[in-house]
Design an enzyme around this catalytic site. Sequence first.
Site, short mmCIF file in Angstrom:
data_model
loop_
_atom_site.label_atom_id
_atom_site.label_comp_id
_atom_site.label_asym_id
_atom_site.label_seq_id
_atom_site.Cartn_x
_atom_site.Cartn_y
_atom_site.Cartn_z
N TYR A 257 4.28 -7.61 2.96
CA TYR A 257 3.93 -6.24 3.29
C TYR A 257 2.44 -6.09 3.62
O TYR A 257 2.09 -5.54 4.66
CB TYR A 257 4.35 -5.32 2.14
CG TYR A 257 4.09 -3.87 2.38
CD1 TYR A 257 3.21 -3.16 1.57
CD2 TYR A 257 4.70 -3.18 3.42
CE1 TYR A 257 2.96 -1.82 1.78
CE2 TYR A 257 4.44 -1.86 3.64
CZ TYR A 257 3.58 -1.18 2.82
OH TYR A 257 3.32 0.13 3.03
N GLU A 264 -0.73 -5.07 11.76
CA GLU A 264 -0.75 -3.77 12.45
C GLU A 264 -2.18 -3.29 12.64
O GLU A 264 -2.54 -2.75 13.68
CB GLU A 264 0.04 -2.74 11.63
CG GLU A 264 1.55 -2.98 11.64
CD GLU A 264 2.30 -1.91 10.85
OE1 GLU A 264 1.77 -0.79 10.71
OE2 GLU A 264 3.40 -2.22 10.37
#
EC number: 4.2.1.134
Lengths: 333, 308
Positions: A257, A264
Amino acid sequence: HPDIAITDNVLHFKAQGHGAKGDNIYEFQIEFLEPVEPKPVCRVTQRQLNITVQKKESNWWERLTKQEKRPLFLAPDFDRWLDESDAEMELKEKEEEKINKMKIESRVPKDPFKHLKKGYLVMYNLVQFLGFSWIFVNMTVRLFILGKDSFYDTFHTIADMMYFCQTLALMEIMNSLIGLVRSPLIPAVMQVFGRNFILFVVLGSLEEMQSKPVVFFVFYFWSIIELFRYPYYMLSCIGIEWKPLTWLRYTTWIPLYPLGGLAEAVCIIQSIPIFSETGKYSLGLPNPLNVTIQFSFLLQIYLIALFLGVFVNFRHLYKQRKQHLGPKKRKMK
Amino acid sequence: FVSHQVEILDWKTKKQLCFLDKVEPNATIREIRLMFHKLYPRWYPARQSIKLDPKGKSLRDEEILQHLPVGTTATLYFKDLGPQIGWTTVFLIEYTGPLFIYFLFYFRMPFVYGLDERFTSSPHPVVNLACICHSFHYIKRLIETVFVHRFSHGTMPLRNIVKNCLYYWGFAAWLAYYINHPLYTPPSYGKKQIYFAVIMFLLCEAGNFSIHVALSDLRRNGSKTRKIPYPTKNPFTWLFFFVSCPNYTYEVGTWISFTIMTQCVPVGLFTLLCFIQMTIWAKDKHYTYLREFKDYPSLRMPIIPFLL
């Protein structure tokens, strides 16, 4: 203070008491039929004395005392009397209660669409699992064959399937909204919108971004996480729990994660100069609204929000992990 | 006549901070605050929160000792509210800022739009009109703060002023930047839009002022008790028939008219935030009125007639 002891299977009792004939010393002895535990439990009240003696072996005795004749001072308390047939009846009663309870529970109206809903959820999770598996396998194979070169046209080959899966993911919001799934709405919304923003706006609308290597990493991390999440949901819909999968689902996110979030972030950072130069999605003066919108500025704000979001979500997922995995650990100890 | 004793403990540590002997039973909390202040000079009365219960509400100045559920030895709890600042001072600072900040942009100071545009003026009359209206609004607010308003609480915590000033001053700068920009575009519907906006602006400002005067008249004698406001002969106050807080209604109206006048998104955004904030305040006040007065007019809504 009563003098109570058991020696050689004989209960000795001696105590001072105030009775009908004044203060006296009372005593008696009872030899038990079969062996008993040598430590009796004693409870004294104003009017009586309760001595509890435990049998060494749990079984039904013919009588209490070794001698055949019952001592004159001994009288059974039939309120507490229990023999074999009594015990059996008690057990039967308990079983009947259980059956009654279950009947009442089943009288609660059954959801007529229950199976339809479950079927839909299983299908949804299955389709997503297949989609992301295709993405993962495809990317891995291309990585082995082409090596680093596969980074540059990841978007070109994978995007269509990713568009499909992520558009379909809007259903997850719907599922949460209409209560089909018990998970909370806001995290689902944040995840879907966050990912779709990167996919459609940052990557999709800028050709220049699509050939950057970071795309490979973003897609790869997204798909690995989903490889564990969707099968886990599929099984939990049917009510099956496969412990290794549960462990994987609640553990693999710990490295993946944050790495996904990092990928991103790199994506956004790389796109900011392009948005600045091209002025895409930006509004400059003069315009009838008398406002300027700099998309690159908004992206910078979004970047801060992304870091905060990952941080907050990490803590939330960690708590969830403890809930799902924690108690079992204690049992194993 | 039985003299009371008051002990004051810290609300968190429960340590005894002071013990007041021979307190008159009809002493007010204000007097107790003054006595406490004598012992602890840095904790002036406005900073003291005196309560019956460590987690309870602060007692008002007017409360009388013997009317409290305490007996002859009262145990009160003290909480430091932090440095306080008077409402009047706060408003003066909050409203003077936007007034002068707007001028920086209107007169096009060199550091705002660059040296080429310094001290130039806009060809559009609406820009001058906007400056007049904006300044009028804040000057009116300053006058009201000094001469009209009567505040129920004397002070607020010091850190609030930083938060409030950032908000008011920041937004004033942001909207002034776009209105006075060399590339400003006047409203799409031209003079019709501007005249309509000006009239709405004047009506709302007059309304807002009327309501403030009416509310201040309710407290003419310096009383701090709440009374139900009613419409007077002034037509602007007739909004009281429909709304609990018409001053907020008129205020939102003022900003809507300013948005229409300037046709500027930042102004619209500021109007929206004002609306949200004032709706929250209006609802609060409305429910307080409902709780305190059993005969409160039932037609009234908090801020928008019949709707909200």
